[in-house]
Scaffold this active site. Sequence first.
Site, PDB file in Angstrom:
ATOM      1  N   ASP A  41       5.457   3.039  -9.866  1.00 11.38           N
ATOM      2  CA  ASP A  41       4.134   3.280  -9.291  1.00 11.38           C
ATOM      3  C   ASP A  41       3.505   4.559  -9.853  1.00 11.38           C
ATOM      4  OD1 ASP A  41       2.945   1.443  -7.609  1.00 11.38           O
ATOM      5  OD2 ASP A  41       4.118   2.023  -5.857  1.00 11.38           O
ATOM      6  N   GLN A  55       5.818   0.902  -0.688  1.00 12.84           N
ATOM      7  CA  GLN A  55       4.445   0.510  -0.372  1.00 12.84           C
ATOM      8  C   GLN A  55       3.818   1.527   0.582  1.00 12.84           C
ATOM      9  OE1 GLN A  55       2.811  -1.981  -1.861  1.00 12.84           O
ATOM     10  NE2 GLN A  55       0.944  -1.480  -0.745  1.00 12.84           N
ATOM     11  N   LYS A  88       3.019  -8.887  -5.249  1.00  8.93           N
ATOM     12  CA  LYS A  88       3.779  -8.218  -6.318  1.00  8.93           C
ATOM     13  C   LYS A  88       5.071  -8.983  -6.588  1.00  8.93           C
ATOM     14  CE  LYS A  88       1.770  -3.723  -5.168  1.00  8.93           C
ATOM     15  NZ  LYS A  88       1.958  -2.438  -4.470  1.00  8.93           N
TER      16      LYS A  88
HETATM   17  N1  GUN Z   1      -0.989   1.221  -1.398  1.00 10.04           N
HETATM   18  C1  GUN Z   1      -2.208   1.038  -1.932  1.00 10.04           C
HETATM   19  N2  GUN Z   1      -2.110   0.901  -3.270  1.00 10.04           N
HETATM   20  C2  GUN Z   1      -0.812   1.005  -3.580  1.00 10.04           C
HETATM   21  C3  GUN Z   1      -0.094   0.936  -4.803  1.00 10.04           C
HETATM   22  O1  GUN Z   1      -0.634   0.763  -5.900  1.00 10.04           O
HETATM   23  N3  GUN Z   1       1.248   1.086  -4.690  1.00 10.04           N
HETATM   24  C4  GUN Z   1       1.857   1.285  -3.511  1.00 10.04           C
HETATM   25  N4  GUN Z   1       3.177   1.445  -3.522  1.00 10.04           N
HETATM   26  N5  GUN Z   1       1.230   1.362  -2.372  1.00 10.04           N
HETATM   27  C5  GUN Z   1      -0.108   1.214  -2.404  1.00 10.04           C
END
Ligand code: GUN
Length: 287
Positions: free
Chosen positions: A120, A97, A53
Amino acid sequence: MPAKLIDGKSLAAMVRAEQKDAIESLAARGVRPGLAAVLVGDDPASRVYVRNKARACNETGVRSEVHEFPEQVSESALLECVARLNADPRVHGILVQLPLPRQLDAARVLAAVSPEKDVDGFHAANLGALLQGRPGFVPGTPAGVMRLLEHAGVPLAGRQAVIVGRSTIVGKPLALLLLQKDATVTICHSKTADLAAVTRQADILVAAVGSAKLIGADMVKAGACVVDVGINRLADGTLAGDVDFAAVKETAGWITPVPGGVGPMTVAMLIVNTVRAAELSIGKPLV
Ligand code: GUN
């Protein structure tokens, strides 16, 4: 291979390139979109996701910062960090995350993120907006799946969509998005009786459970569109989706690969949301 391959990697590159004009307009107003990622513990997969990311941000002209905490961090330390990021005008998007370690209440941490910076889309205000069909931040993976379907020209209205997996991150929000496009939606889960009988009805079949190669060819209707959200690491170190790609590609009409399908789209939609959050910060409403 009768199935058409839906290439998420190239679509993600296109989606990211589409952000260029918006990023330049923001620059003209002295704003550079900024994303802050909060990473707790040493989970190798989470580390890879956060690194990907951050790299995508840097390649796209979005400023990124990563706030790392040890596995044993207290909830109050994490909430303090989120509060600082909420107040920081250089930070437009915040992502925590997941998964978080057990001692932390993930719901409480996610609720602390300002909904205006919740790129998110996990805050109740944004999930509620999605439920009500109001503007808000939509989680990246389901938003990415919708872009993939649209790009491939997969018809949705009146079609049977079956989602395997009922997570708050993917399955449930994706059901709402498909419903908005007039699909008839079924969500399956670990207690679903005769899963194969249900998945065989699907014109659009989305697998989002995290179980390697769960979906075999016998579970797929000929000509269906099969979208694989799973990323599973096998014992030999290779990656596999939730779909048995080699078998299902002979039956399906469309299929997404792993890697190179949904994964890059999740990251691209996060960038889109961060740019939108930066625009929101200077008064441009979400649409
Ligand atoms: N863990 C698995 N998928 C995601 C996501 O799209 N965002 C975040 N923050 N954590 C995750």
